[in-house]
Design a protein around this motif. Structure first.
Motif, short mmCIF file in Angstrom:
data_model
loop_
_atom_site.label_atom_id
_atom_site.label_comp_id
_atom_site.label_asym_id
_atom_site.label_seq_id
_atom_site.Cartn_x
_atom_site.Cartn_y
_atom_site.Cartn_z
N PRO A 101 60.10 81.56 -16.18
CA PRO A 101 61.32 81.45 -15.38
C PRO A 101 61.20 81.84 -13.92
O PRO A 101 62.18 81.72 -13.17
CB PRO A 101 62.27 82.41 -16.10
N HIS A 102 60.02 82.30 -13.49
CA HIS A 102 59.89 82.74 -12.10
C HIS A 102 59.05 81.78 -11.28
O HIS A 102 58.07 81.20 -11.76
CB HIS A 102 59.27 84.14 -12.04
N ALA A 114 65.86 83.24 5.32
CA ALA A 114 67.03 82.67 4.66
C ALA A 114 66.90 81.16 4.55
O ALA A 114 66.31 80.50 5.40
CB ALA A 114 68.29 83.02 5.45
N ASN A 115 67.45 80.61 3.47
CA ASN A 115 67.46 79.18 3.16
C ASN A 115 66.08 78.64 2.78
O ASN A 115 65.82 77.44 2.88
CB ASN A 115 68.06 78.35 4.29
N VAL A 116 65.20 79.55 2.34
CA VAL A 116 63.93 79.17 1.73
C VAL A 116 64.00 79.58 0.27
O VAL A 116 64.23 80.76 -0.04
CB VAL A 116 62.73 79.85 2.43
N TYR A 117 63.82 78.63 -0.64
CA TYR A 117 64.01 78.90 -2.06
C TYR A 117 62.85 78.35 -2.88
O TYR A 117 62.20 77.38 -2.50
CB TYR A 117 65.30 78.24 -2.57
N GLY A 118 62.63 78.97 -4.02
CA GLY A 118 61.78 78.37 -5.04
C GLY A 118 62.62 77.45 -5.90
O GLY A 118 63.86 77.57 -5.95
N SER A 119 61.96 76.55 -6.61
CA SER A 119 62.73 75.57 -7.39
C SER A 119 63.45 76.21 -8.57
O SER A 119 64.52 75.75 -8.97
CB SER A 119 61.82 74.45 -7.88
N ALA A 120 62.90 77.29 -9.17
CA ALA A 120 63.61 77.94 -10.27
C ALA A 120 64.97 78.43 -9.81
O ALA A 120 65.99 78.28 -10.50
CB ALA A 120 62.79 79.09 -10.83
N GLY A 313 55.45 75.20 -9.08
CA GLY A 313 55.11 75.77 -10.37
C GLY A 313 55.81 77.09 -10.65
O GLY A 313 56.52 77.63 -9.81
N TYR A 314 55.60 77.57 -11.86
CA TYR A 314 56.32 78.74 -12.36
C TYR A 314 55.36 79.72 -13.02
O TYR A 314 54.21 79.39 -13.31
CB TYR A 314 57.38 78.30 -13.38
N GLN A 315 55.88 80.92 -13.30
CA GLN A 315 55.10 81.90 -14.04
C GLN A 315 56.00 82.69 -14.99
O GLN A 315 57.20 82.84 -14.74
CB GLN A 315 54.35 82.83 -13.09
N THR A 316 55.39 83.16 -16.06
CA THR A 316 56.09 83.92 -17.08
C THR A 316 56.40 85.33 -16.58
O THR A 316 55.62 85.92 -15.83
CB THR A 316 55.22 83.98 -18.35
N SER A 317 57.53 85.87 -17.02
CA SER A 317 57.89 87.25 -16.67
C SER A 317 57.05 88.22 -17.50
O SER A 317 57.03 88.12 -18.73
CB SER A 317 59.37 87.51 -16.97
N CYS A 344 52.46 84.10 -28.84
CA CYS A 344 53.24 83.43 -27.80
C CYS A 344 53.09 81.92 -27.94
O CYS A 344 52.08 81.42 -28.46
CB CYS A 344 52.83 83.90 -26.40
N VAL A 345 54.10 81.20 -27.48
CA VAL A 345 54.12 79.74 -27.55
C VAL A 345 54.67 79.17 -26.26
O VAL A 345 55.26 79.87 -25.44
CB VAL A 345 54.99 79.23 -28.73
N GLY A 346 54.50 77.86 -26.10
CA GLY A 346 55.08 77.16 -24.96
C GLY A 346 54.47 77.60 -23.65
O GLY A 346 53.28 77.94 -23.56
N TRP A 347 55.28 77.61 -22.61
CA TRP A 347 54.80 77.98 -21.29
C TRP A 347 54.32 79.42 -21.24
O TRP A 347 53.46 79.76 -20.44
CB TRP A 347 55.90 77.75 -20.25
N ALA A 348 54.89 80.28 -22.07
CA ALA A 348 54.44 81.67 -22.12
C ALA A 348 53.00 81.77 -22.62
O ALA A 348 52.29 82.73 -22.33
CB ALA A 348 55.35 82.50 -23.03
N ARG A 349 52.56 80.75 -23.37
CA ARG A 349 51.18 80.73 -23.89
C ARG A 349 50.23 79.98 -22.96
O ARG A 349 49.16 80.47 -22.61
CB ARG A 349 51.15 80.05 -25.27
N ARG A 350 50.65 78.77 -22.53
CA ARG A 350 49.70 77.89 -21.83
C ARG A 350 50.00 77.70 -20.35
O ARG A 350 49.28 76.98 -19.66
CB ARG A 350 49.65 76.52 -22.52
N GLY A 351 51.07 78.32 -19.86
CA GLY A 351 51.48 78.07 -18.48
C GLY A 351 52.41 76.87 -18.42
O GLY A 351 52.59 76.14 -19.40
N PRO A 352 53.01 76.61 -17.23
CA PRO A 352 54.02 75.55 -17.11
C PRO A 352 53.40 74.16 -17.07
O PRO A 352 53.16 73.60 -16.01
CB PRO A 352 54.71 75.89 -15.79
N SER A 353 53.15 73.61 -18.25
CA SER A 353 52.55 72.29 -18.33
C SER A 353 53.12 71.54 -19.52
O SER A 353 53.62 72.13 -20.47
CB SER A 353 51.02 72.39 -18.48
N GLY A 354 53.06 70.22 -19.45
CA GLY A 354 53.54 69.39 -20.55
C GLY A 354 55.03 69.12 -20.48
O GLY A 354 55.73 69.57 -19.59
#
Length: 436
Positions: A101-102, A114-120, A313-317, A344-354
């Motif tokens: 989620p990050h 200000a007005n610079v954001y990440g996509s999450a 891209g994103y990273q797990t908390s 762990c499963v999903g993005w928490a396991r393999r990173g934000p892919s698929g």
């Protein structure tokens, strides 16, 4: 009775619960925890609001959630309300399906302006995620820059470019619509470090840019490789590049009357963000490809801009007590096994892919691993143990029948042209859940 806890109620979490039911049938109980009072994770707060057909996969998750052997336990923050160590003491296996989620950081000077954001954050804002409901981006400048060459970059560009009428049928939240109505944007620049053959954009999403009422996509023909080189691409990539070739060949009269340009700036890498308190421009370096990698040429230019959204891209908390892979932005694991009853499963396991569907085989493979590890189960207290702990700590747990009240209330308060108006504050969700 095996006792399984799943942390996270998005696609990875529900596919894992589905796999557990198929593995053990009536001989398993699954508790699915989420920090929010509402389920479905990125289906609710990540999938673009104008892509309602994709959100329909939640019906499959609901079928799993309504099983007698599965519970949804929302508004429970693992690491604060209950620790991972406590859960592994209560359940035969604990599966982290927390997603990623990050936002990954650009690592550039000026990133905190200000007005610079990440996509999450930005996607969460227009999708009504409680953590980002107060974002309040300023769209009074004529130029926005989007960094990234994936589908999320396309989603952000499309949302910024659409008219209010084009959001009919979507579940974009009203606070975002009202800000988008004030937009003065005339130019959206999508920066990509590499070229058209290296994009991660799928044909459907790329094709949508050519059908917008007030915006037109712009591609420089000089950025496109010789057409014969497209033969080396897979069919999906070839279709995407064909869209880019079409956009490069649009005649001026087709662009006439559309006040907003969505410009693809390939071979372009951001180097700094300029501004005093808020962004005023982006310094960009021209790149070239060397063995498939983007290498800076030393040539720089500045794009005056009042908004930047980084879609890189994103990273797990991280969670206290759980080994973490800093480089990968995910939990440290071997094919889903962390150790000590923890998986762990999903993005928490393999990173934000698929894609969303990629999480299904992921969940099934981890459950098969768990089945081999726990055998007949360890006779742990599971659900009863957590209920006692929740009562002791006076946790305000939201179960699935409570979520259905929230869903009914959101449907009832929807705009005329929308399927729902999401609650964007947790206390409002809980009030709706407990009503009646």
């Amino acid at each position: 009775m095996r006792q399984i806890a799943i942390i996270g109620s998005g696609p990875a979490g529900y596919y894992t619960a589905e796999a557990a039911l198929k593995q053990w049938g009536e001989d398993v109980h699954v508790d699915i925890f989420d920090c929010l009072p509402v389920p479905y994770g990125l289906i609710r707060t990540g999938v673009a609001p104008d892509h309602q057909s994709i959100k329909n996969v939640s019906r499959r998750y609901e079928a799993t959630a309504l099983s007698d052997n599965v519970r949804f336990l929302g508004n429970v923050l693992v690491g604060e309300h209950v620790s991972v160590a406590e859960l592994t003491g209560l359940y035969d296996a604990v599966v982290l399906a927390t997603g990623a989620p990050h936002d990954r950081k650009l690592g550039l000077e000026g990133e905190d302006l200000a007005n610079v954001y990440g996509s999450a954050a930005f996607v969460g804002w227009y999708n009504g995620h409680p953590n980002f409901a107060t974002l309040d981006p300023d769209l009074s400048h004529d130029t926005a820059v989007i960094v990234g060459n994936g589908n999320v970059a396309l989603d952000v560009a499309r949302i910024l470019a659409k008219t209010r009428e084009e959001f009919a049928g979507s579940d974009i939240v009203t606070h975002a619509l009202e800000v988008l109505d004030t937009s003065k944007l005339e130019r959206i620049v999508i920066l990509g470090r590499r070229g058209p053959h290296q994009i991660a954009m799928t044909p459907k999403e790329l094709g949508e840019l050519g059908k917008l009422d007030r915006a037109t996509p712009v591609v420089e023909a000089a950025d496109l490789p010789p057409e014969a080189e497209d033969d080396a691409l897979d069919p999906g990539q070839r279709k995407s590049v064909n869209h880019l070739r079409t956009y490069a060949g649009l005649p001026d009269d087709e662009r006439a009357g559309k006040p907003l340009r969505i410009e693809f700036d390939f071979f372009a890498s951001p180097r700094a963000i300029e501004g005093d308190d808020r962004i005023s421009g982006v310094v960009v370096e021209r790149t070239r490809l060397e063995n498939g990698r983007a290498v800076g040429t030393g040539e720089t230019y500045t794009i005056p801009a009042g908004l930047l959204v980084a879609c890189i891209g994103y990273q797990t908390s991280p969670i206290e007590g759980v080994p973490y892979d800093e480089a990968g932005g995910r939990f440290a694991n071997e094919e889903g096994r962390i150790g000590g009853g923890l998986y762990c499963v999903g993005w928490a396991r393999r990173g934000p892919s698929g894609t969303i569907g990629t999480n299904r085989p992921d969940g099934f493979s981890v459950i098969e691993m768990i089945a081999g590890d726990i055998g007949e189960g360890g006779g742990k207290r599971g659900a009863d143990g957590f209920d006692a702990l929740a009562s002791e700590r006076d946790l305000s747990v939201v179960e699935f029948h409570d979520w259905k009240r929230i869903e009914e209330a959101e449907t009832g308060r929807a705009r005329e042209d929308s399927p729902r108006e999401k609650f964007v504050h947790v206390d409002h969700m809980i009030a709706a859940a407990k009503k009646g």
